[in-house]
Enzyme design. Structure first.
Site, short mmCIF file in Angstrom:
data_model
loop_
_atom_site.label_atom_id
_atom_site.label_comp_id
_atom_site.label_asym_id
_atom_site.label_seq_id
_atom_site.Cartn_x
_atom_site.Cartn_y
_atom_site.Cartn_z
N GLY A 23 0.81 -1.23 0.00
CA GLY A 23 0.00 0.00 0.00
C GLY A 23 0.84 1.27 0.00
N ASP A 82 2.54 2.52 2.36
CA ASP A 82 3.82 2.25 3.03
C ASP A 82 4.88 1.88 1.99
OD1 ASP A 82 5.57 1.83 5.07
OD2 ASP A 82 4.63 0.01 5.87
#
Ligand code: AR6
Length: 338
Positions: free
Chosen positions: A31, A33
């Site tokens: 995602g 991150d």
């Protein structure tokens, strides 16, 4: 505008700090991150390894390396189970802790993704509500520009009920306007005449306004009769409502600097969304809103989706600027504020 909802890749944001939706190891993942670590470079991971992880609901700060911002705050959101496992409190805590960290590090602008709303499964509309509530609470006490960055617009919607209510309101009123374009049907629709009269007053272009001026006045004398300006009306309304300036501009989602400009310049020419933002903050009725718009040379029209959405909320007595902005965003309209 202190709080803005925008569609963007957060790694491209030119702000002091971006917030990462991390996991408790702080050692990267998928995602947003993954996107942040890829864009920042390996040094970010090296620094994260020194932090000793982070518990859910908390946040830690690092440098930003190859990113255009100065810092990255890594916040660990909750996994959504069923809404009964403290998910909301933990999500709120992520935003609060991140904002406090940003403040402590003297950041003036922050960009958040919708924490927990991807891999961690928090329903997007609810996640957005938590984000807006928490951030707007913080902004009542603090000066900062905060962005909520929505990556995939189709993936989030305001509540279905609100969306369809607004859609219906827009459809009904667009139809009215269209219907009224034809002379025969105009005769059948008295409400149109009421609206049209109101609009011509709003626009200040009909004969209505100038009927009041005596014909034998010179141009100088006419100009001397100039009406209250937008800025004067705004300050008068603030006094009448008995609220503080700061309460008003914060509720309007307008920053202090812009408000000071308006306060000190009696002839300040605001944009239409700025006027409406103040009308919403002051909880003006539809007529008062039209009046304030007229002071700045604007009107509310049934030919504009933006205007209809504003009218919808005022008619409902819903003056929550952040909810209005959510709806404007969902309908692809400009947001309120500066
Ligand atoms: N810019 C802005 N928003 C983004 C971006 C981007 N580049 N990419 C995704 N989003 P998620 P979570 C949105 O899954 O739910 C990781 O593996 C996305 O559409 O990134 O908190 C961590 O290591 C969604 O709305 O985070 C954790 O293990 C939002 O960002 C776990 O995922 C958050 O989605 C955290 O899950």
């Amino acid at each position: 505008m202190p709080l803005q909802i925008i569609r963007q890749d957060i790694t491209k944001m030119n702000v002091d700090v971006i917030v990462n939706a991390a996991n408790s190891s702080l050692l990267g993942g998928g995602g947003v991150d993954g996107c942040i670590h890829r864009a920042a470079g390996i040094e970010l991971l090296e620094e994260c390894k020194t932090l000793g992880g982070c518990i859910t609901g908390d946040a830690k700060i690092t440098g930003a390396y190859n990113l255009p911002c100065k810092y990255v705050i890594h916040a660990v959101g909750p996994r959504y189970i069923d809404g009964k496992h403290d998910e909301e409190a933990l999500l709120r805590s992520c935003y609060e802790k991140s904002l406090q960290l940003a403040k402590k590090n003297k950041c003036e602008s922050v960009a958040f993704p919708l924490i927990s709303s991807g891999i961690y499964g928090y329903p997007k509309a609810e996640a957005l509500k938590v984000a807006i509530d928490t951030i707007s609470g913080f902004l009542l006490e603090n000066d900062m520009t905060v962005y909520i960055v929505i990556f995939d617009k189709n993936a989030y919607k305001i509540s279905e009920k609100l969306f369809s209510d607004i859609e219906e309101f827009i459809d009904d009123n667009y139809v009215d306007e269209h219907f009224c374009m034809y002379p025969e049907s105009r005769r059948m629709n008295e409400s149109y005449y009421a609206e049209e009269k109101c609009m011509s007053i709003d626009m200040g272009v009909g004969s209505t306004l100038f009927d009041d001026l005596e014909e034998d006045l010179s141009l100088d004398e006419v100009i001397d009769q100039i009406d209250e300006s937008f800025s004067e009306m705004l300050l008068r309304k603030i006094d009448e409502k008995g609220i503080k300036d700061s309460e008003c501009y914060k509720k309007a989602n307008i920053d202090r600097k812009l408000f000071s400009k308006i306060r000190s310049d009696v002839h300040y020419k605001p944009s239409k969304p700025t006027v409406i933002a103040f009308a919403i903050a002051l909880e003006l009725s539809l007529d008062e809103t039209r009046d304030m718009l007229m002071k700045a040379g604007f009107a509310l029209s049934h030919s504009s989706k933006f205007d209809l959405i504003i009218e919808y909320f005022i008619r409902k007595g819903n003056y929550n600027i952040f909810e209005i902005n959510e709806a404007l965003f969902a309908f692809d309209q400009n947001l309120l504020g500066a």
